[in-house]
Write an enzyme that holds these catalytic residues in place. Sequence first.
Site, short mmCIF file in Angstrom:
data_model
loop_
_atom_site.label_atom_id
_atom_site.label_comp_id
_atom_site.label_asym_id
_atom_site.label_seq_id
_atom_site.Cartn_x
_atom_site.Cartn_y
_atom_site.Cartn_z
N GLU A 1 -4.44 -3.09 -6.78
CA GLU A 1 -4.62 -1.72 -7.30
C GLU A 1 -5.19 -0.80 -6.22
O GLU A 1 -6.03 0.05 -6.47
CB GLU A 1 -5.46 -1.72 -8.58
N ARG B 1 -33.75 -25.80 -9.69
CA ARG B 1 -33.69 -26.56 -8.43
C ARG B 1 -35.05 -26.50 -7.70
O ARG B 1 -35.58 -25.41 -7.48
CB ARG B 1 -32.61 -25.95 -7.54
N SER C 1 0.83 -1.22 0.00
CA SER C 1 0.00 0.00 0.00
C SER C 1 0.86 1.27 0.00
O SER C 1 0.54 2.25 -0.67
CB SER C 1 -0.90 0.02 1.24
P1 FAD Z 1 -0.29 -4.14 2.86
O1 FAD Z 1 -0.02 -2.83 2.22
O2 FAD Z 1 0.75 -4.69 3.77
O3 FAD Z 1 -1.67 -4.03 3.63
C1 FAD Z 1 -2.07 -4.96 4.64
C2 FAD Z 1 -3.37 -4.43 5.27
O4 FAD Z 1 -3.15 -3.16 5.88
C3 FAD Z 1 -4.48 -4.20 4.23
O5 FAD Z 1 -5.72 -4.54 4.76
C4 FAD Z 1 -4.41 -2.71 3.96
O6 FAD Z 1 -5.65 -2.17 3.50
C5 FAD Z 1 -4.06 -2.21 5.35
N1 FAD Z 1 -3.40 -0.88 5.33
C6 FAD Z 1 -2.17 -0.56 4.84
N2 FAD Z 1 -1.94 0.75 5.00
C7 FAD Z 1 -3.05 1.28 5.57
C8 FAD Z 1 -3.42 2.59 5.99
N3 FAD Z 1 -2.62 3.66 5.81
N4 FAD Z 1 -4.64 2.75 6.56
C9 FAD Z 1 -5.47 1.70 6.72
N5 FAD Z 1 -5.17 0.45 6.36
C10 FAD Z 1 -3.97 0.23 5.79
N6 FAD Z 1 1.25 -5.32 -7.67
C11 FAD Z 1 1.89 -4.82 -8.77
O7 FAD Z 1 2.71 -3.92 -8.66
N7 FAD Z 1 1.63 -5.33 -10.02
C12 FAD Z 1 0.74 -6.32 -10.24
O8 FAD Z 1 0.53 -6.74 -11.39
C13 FAD Z 1 0.06 -6.89 -9.10
N8 FAD Z 1 -0.80 -7.96 -9.26
C14 FAD Z 1 -1.30 -8.58 -8.13
C15 FAD Z 1 -2.00 -9.78 -8.27
C16 FAD Z 1 -2.44 -10.47 -7.14
C17 FAD Z 1 -3.16 -11.78 -7.32
C18 FAD Z 1 -2.21 -9.93 -5.84
C19 FAD Z 1 -2.68 -10.65 -4.61
C20 FAD Z 1 -1.53 -8.73 -5.71
C21 FAD Z 1 -1.05 -8.06 -6.83
N9 FAD Z 1 -0.29 -6.89 -6.70
C22 FAD Z 1 0.35 -6.35 -7.82
C23 FAD Z 1 0.02 -6.36 -5.39
C24 FAD Z 1 -1.13 -5.59 -4.75
O9 FAD Z 1 -1.34 -4.37 -5.42
C25 FAD Z 1 -0.81 -5.43 -3.26
O10 FAD Z 1 -0.95 -6.72 -2.68
C26 FAD Z 1 -1.71 -4.41 -2.58
O11 FAD Z 1 -1.37 -3.12 -3.01
C27 FAD Z 1 -1.62 -4.46 -1.06
O12 FAD Z 1 -0.30 -4.45 -0.63
P2 FAD Z 1 0.18 -5.57 0.44
O13 FAD Z 1 -0.26 -6.88 -0.07
O14 FAD Z 1 1.63 -5.36 0.68
O15 FAD Z 1 -0.65 -5.24 1.75
#
Ligand code: FAD
Length: 383
Positions: free
Chosen positions: A363, A268, A132
Amino acid sequence: MNLELSEEQEAVRRLARAFTDREIAPYAAEWDRAESVDRAIVKSLGDLGFLGLTVPEEYGGSGGDHLSYALVTEELGRGDSAVRGIVSVSLGLVAKTVAAWGTEEQKREWLPRLCSGEALGCFGLTEPGTGSDAASLTTRAVREGDAYVISGSKMFITNGTWADVVLLFARTGGAPGHRGISAFLVPADAPGLTRREVHGKLGLRGQATAELALDGVRVPASAMLGPEGKGFSVAMSALAKGRMSVAAGCVGIAQAALDAAVSYAARREQFGKPIAHHQLVQELIADISVDVDAARLLTWRVADLIDRGQPFATEASTAKLFASEAAVRAAGNALQVHGGYGYIDEYPAGKLLRDARVMTLYEGTSQIQKLLIGRARTGVSAF
Ligand code: FAD
């Protein structure tokens, strides 16, 4: 906003609908089990012009407006979100960004191949330690004469193992946060770039998701996309438009959920009549139907704003937030209509639910969309 589709828009929707019904929907469950869609689908998508929508024809695109793009994305998403995602990333996040920010040379080098399906693109922003808070990314590009040498790693990259070019974001300056980030077009076969498939996903199982490792990858300085230090703006502009595409894909999931629920409820029988005759089953179907309509209208509004050159970022966050949550609800309601049969993969509801779930995560998670909308409404950044 005019809600009546033009003849061209109706035609492109008919084309996408027929293609989805013939070439995607019948194979979606099989691809999900095999953890890979049939790669030949990429060429078919290119031949139909679906990988070049909104890209100018002089660069090999098929032109068209964003509403047409949303209509096609919805239809593909109705058939299989894994296929929809291939287009949303290669066209929506990569080709459209090259068209918007690229030099003439970069456009001529990449767009014709991306639009025809001869090449696929992927979008490398997320890292193992930064999701994020993308502005804190740590992949670094160091200038050496006429080249940049890039080292770092990327996580969860859609199309990652299939892609021919990576739109990669790396830190070039000493400046902290978003100001030190630049964008690069990195050929996927560049020495020092290795890719590993991420297995075991809950949904979008037919899609190639990868972890990328970059160890001294050398690209010419001309591979930089947009000005130095403007990479974060490049990424955010791509994602703002990309959110419309995700929202449209979610409408497709919700519509598939509605179609499946209606069809099953008519067939169904329980308590001596089709379950469609029971009021509480109709409530489930009505809830799905409202979610479909509301998500579709929010998505079309974004397309209309983009096509009229109006600001659209907050509306895109709104559509993406609502449509992704609506798709999860709709798929869950469709599963409920199917009873125990919804829980096995012979019926589509379970896959729709698994595929929908990630839409609230990538996204920008639902929480991040709320912070973007909250900032726009209050003028206060709560990041
Ligand atoms: P984190 O950022 O660690 O978040 C964990 C939790 O904390 C979440 O619930 C989040 O909402 C919450 N959180 C974080 N910060 C805050 C805040 N300030 N306030 C409140 N809540 C917060 N990325 C790419 O670059 N290119 C791609 O093509 C791409 N494809 C993807 C395909 C899949 C199947 C998946 C699962 C992910 C993909 N991603 C891609 C990555 C995706 O964009 C990230 O997983 C997403 O942005 C969330 O980041 P994170 O997983 O590190 O979660």
